[in-house]
Design a protein around this motif. Structure first.
Motif, short mmCIF file in Angstrom:
data_model
loop_
_atom_site.label_atom_id
_atom_site.label_comp_id
_atom_site.label_asym_id
_atom_site.label_seq_id
_atom_site.Cartn_x
_atom_site.Cartn_y
_atom_site.Cartn_z
N TYR A 147 3.68 3.64 2.65
CA TYR A 147 4.55 3.10 1.61
C TYR A 147 3.84 2.00 0.82
O TYR A 147 2.89 1.39 1.29
N GLU A 148 4.42 1.68 -0.33
CA GLU A 148 4.00 0.53 -1.12
C GLU A 148 4.83 -0.66 -0.63
O GLU A 148 6.04 -0.56 -0.42
N ALA A 149 4.16 -1.82 -0.41
CA ALA A 149 4.81 -2.94 0.29
C ALA A 149 6.11 -3.39 -0.39
O ALA A 149 7.13 -3.61 0.29
N THR A 150 6.10 -3.54 -1.70
CA THR A 150 7.29 -4.09 -2.36
C THR A 150 8.44 -3.08 -2.31
O THR A 150 9.59 -3.45 -2.05
N GLN A 151 8.13 -1.81 -2.54
CA GLN A 151 9.17 -0.78 -2.43
C GLN A 151 9.72 -0.73 -1.01
O GLN A 151 10.91 -0.53 -0.78
N ILE A 167 0.95 0.37 5.11
CA ILE A 167 1.69 -0.34 4.06
C ILE A 167 0.67 -0.87 3.04
O ILE A 167 -0.16 -1.72 3.36
N TRP A 168 0.76 -0.32 1.83
CA TRP A 168 -0.21 -0.59 0.76
C TRP A 168 0.23 -1.80 -0.06
O TRP A 168 1.40 -2.13 -0.14
N GLN A 169 -0.72 -2.43 -0.70
CA GLN A 169 -0.47 -3.52 -1.65
C GLN A 169 0.25 -4.70 -1.02
O GLN A 169 1.12 -5.31 -1.66
N ILE A 170 -0.13 -5.05 0.21
CA ILE A 170 0.55 -6.19 0.84
C ILE A 170 0.19 -7.51 0.14
O ILE A 170 0.91 -8.49 0.29
N GLY A 171 -0.90 -7.52 -0.63
CA GLY A 171 -1.24 -8.73 -1.39
C GLY A 171 -0.25 -9.01 -2.49
O GLY A 171 -0.24 -10.10 -3.07
N LEU A 172 0.59 -8.02 -2.82
CA LEU A 172 1.61 -8.20 -3.85
C LEU A 172 3.01 -7.98 -3.27
O LEU A 172 3.95 -7.70 -4.01
N ALA A 173 3.13 -8.13 -1.95
CA ALA A 173 4.42 -7.85 -1.28
C ALA A 173 5.53 -8.71 -1.87
O ALA A 173 5.41 -9.93 -1.97
N GLY A 174 6.60 -8.08 -2.30
CA GLY A 174 7.77 -8.80 -2.82
C GLY A 174 7.61 -9.27 -4.25
O GLY A 174 8.51 -9.93 -4.79
N GLU A 175 6.52 -8.90 -4.91
CA GLU A 175 6.26 -9.37 -6.29
C GLU A 175 6.98 -8.41 -7.25
O GLU A 175 6.48 -7.31 -7.53
N ALA A 176 8.13 -8.86 -7.76
CA ALA A 176 8.99 -7.93 -8.53
C ALA A 176 8.63 -7.88 -10.01
O ALA A 176 8.96 -6.91 -10.68
N THR A 177 7.95 -8.89 -10.54
CA THR A 177 7.76 -8.95 -12.00
C THR A 177 6.65 -8.01 -12.48
O THR A 177 6.56 -7.74 -13.67
N LEU A 190 5.53 -11.46 2.67
CA LEU A 190 5.01 -11.16 4.01
C LEU A 190 5.99 -11.63 5.09
O LEU A 190 6.15 -10.97 6.12
N ALA A 191 6.65 -12.76 4.83
CA ALA A 191 7.64 -13.26 5.80
C ALA A 191 8.78 -12.24 5.94
O ALA A 191 9.24 -11.94 7.05
N MET A 192 9.20 -11.69 4.80
CA MET A 192 10.28 -10.69 4.86
C MET A 192 9.78 -9.41 5.54
O MET A 192 10.51 -8.80 6.34
N LEU A 193 8.54 -9.05 5.24
CA LEU A 193 7.95 -7.86 5.87
C LEU A 193 7.93 -8.02 7.39
O LEU A 193 8.28 -7.10 8.14
N ALA A 194 7.56 -9.24 7.84
CA ALA A 194 7.53 -9.51 9.28
C ALA A 194 8.94 -9.36 9.87
O ALA A 194 9.11 -8.81 10.96
N ASP A 195 9.95 -9.84 9.12
CA ASP A 195 11.35 -9.71 9.61
C ASP A 195 11.74 -8.25 9.76
O ASP A 195 12.35 -7.85 10.76
N ILE A 238 -6.98 -5.93 -2.20
CA ILE A 238 -7.43 -4.63 -1.66
C ILE A 238 -7.08 -4.50 -0.17
O ILE A 238 -7.62 -3.64 0.52
N SER A 239 -6.15 -5.34 0.32
CA SER A 239 -5.77 -5.23 1.74
C SER A 239 -4.68 -4.18 1.93
O SER A 239 -3.74 -4.09 1.14
N THR A 240 -4.81 -3.44 3.00
CA THR A 240 -3.78 -2.50 3.43
C THR A 240 -3.40 -2.86 4.87
O THR A 240 -4.27 -3.17 5.68
N LEU A 241 -2.09 -2.83 5.15
CA LEU A 241 -1.62 -3.19 6.49
C LEU A 241 -1.37 -1.92 7.31
O LEU A 241 -0.74 -0.97 6.83
N VAL A 242 -1.87 -1.96 8.53
CA VAL A 242 -1.64 -0.84 9.45
C VAL A 242 -0.80 -1.35 10.62
O VAL A 242 -1.14 -2.37 11.24
N VAL A 243 0.30 -0.65 10.88
CA VAL A 243 1.13 -0.99 12.03
C VAL A 243 1.01 0.18 13.01
O VAL A 243 1.55 1.26 12.77
#
Ligand SMILES: C[S@@+](CC[C@H](N)C(=O)[O-])C[C@H]1O[C@@H](n2cnc3c(N)ncnc32)[C@H](O)[C@@H]1O
Length: 275
Positions: A147-151, A167-177, A190-195, A238-243
């Protein structure tokens, strides 16, 4: 405009490390194009492509801090389609795979085909391909969700923690604009992603922040962190998160029974590591 020539479009990927992962077919289309547009985000990669075809033009000038990337992507597609309409054999080279998380490539192909002209995409080596190789994660092992982090944050996705999560684009996680061009605003995302992940995984579940090497001979970034540390992670663009998976889910005995099978019979035919 040259009305005797019929324009066409080929969208290619350069791979993540341009100087080693470009396919032979991509290289050939770049060399033989009338004009090459580049969305490579990396000067060395641009240099490699410009050496193959001196009529190569970067699309990166369209990015501006504070400007919506949605507008930037439309303008990229406009430039590409216009060059095709003018009768050129156009090649567009995006880094990685040109169809993976790249809006203007799909958009330009759709618009060129609507004009009745030829447009095609060639596959390339994506960040996910590098990740599979560098981390030794086979998507078939546990299944995989990507997935894309913000979506991922904004929408009601259903996570299956038995599958590997990418999880792609974690460097822009939650960036809506869509108007930020650096990764320094990702902390609340990232805090919300952790939750959200915390609803499915223990706090000490080990995650990986991954960056494939963009140059030959360089090492990838493989940073292991605990889920409880994610909020303070410092990803880049260019970071991607792997869980990693929590392990395989249980067998559905009802489905096996419908096929006249038992769990023991199925396990007997599987490899010892896949149960
Ligand atoms: C706009 S997408 C482009 C993806 C690219 N088309 C591909 O095929 O990999 C940008 C996102 O891809 C991932 N990405 C790009 N470069 C990467 C790299 N070197 N290592 C790991 N992930 C990368 C990150 O999640 C980044 O935020």
């Amino acid at each position: 405009m040259d009305t005797t020539k019929k324009g066409s479009l080929v969208v290619v990927g350069t791979g993540i490390s341009v100087a080693g992962q470009m396919t032979i077919a991509a290289r050939s289309y770049i060399e033989n194009a009338d004009i090459v547009f580049m969305g490579i985000m990396n000067k060395i990669g641009e240099h490699v492509v410009s050496n193959l075809n001196p009529n190569s033009i970067s699309l990166d000038d369209l990015y501006k801090e504070g400007k919506s990337r949605a507008l930037t992507y439309t303008q990229m597609a406009d430039r590409i389609v216009q060059a095709v309409e003018e009768g050129n054999r156009v090649c567009v080279a995006f880094y990685g795979h040109p169809g993976v998380f790249v809006t203007p490539s799909h958009e330009a192909i759709r618009r060129v085909r609507e004009l009745g002209l030829d447009a095609q995409m060639l596959p390339g080596v994506s960040a996910e391909d590098c990740l599979i190789a560098d981390l030794g994660i086979d998507p078939s092992r546990f299944g995989c969700q990507s997935y894309e982090a913000t979506q991922f944050l904004f929408r009601d996705y259903r996570i299956d923690p038995h599958m590997t999560q990418i999880i792609w684009q974690i460097g822009l996680a939650g960036e809506a604009t869509l108007s930020v061009l650096d990764a320094s605003h990702s902390q609340s995302g990232l805090a919300m992603l952790a939750d959200v992940l915390g609803e499915h995984y223990p706090d000490d579940h080990e995650l990986i922040i991954y960056e494939a090497a963009t140059l030959p001979l360089c090492e990838p970034r493989i940073q292991k962190i605990l889920l409880c540390e994610l909020e303070h992670a410092k990803p880049t663009l260019i970071s991607t998160l792997v869980v990693p998976s929590l392990g395989m889910p249980a067998y559905r005995e009802d489905r096996l029974a419908k096929l006249g099978l038992t769990e023991e019979q199925v396990i007997k035919f599987r490899s010892p590591t896949v149960n």
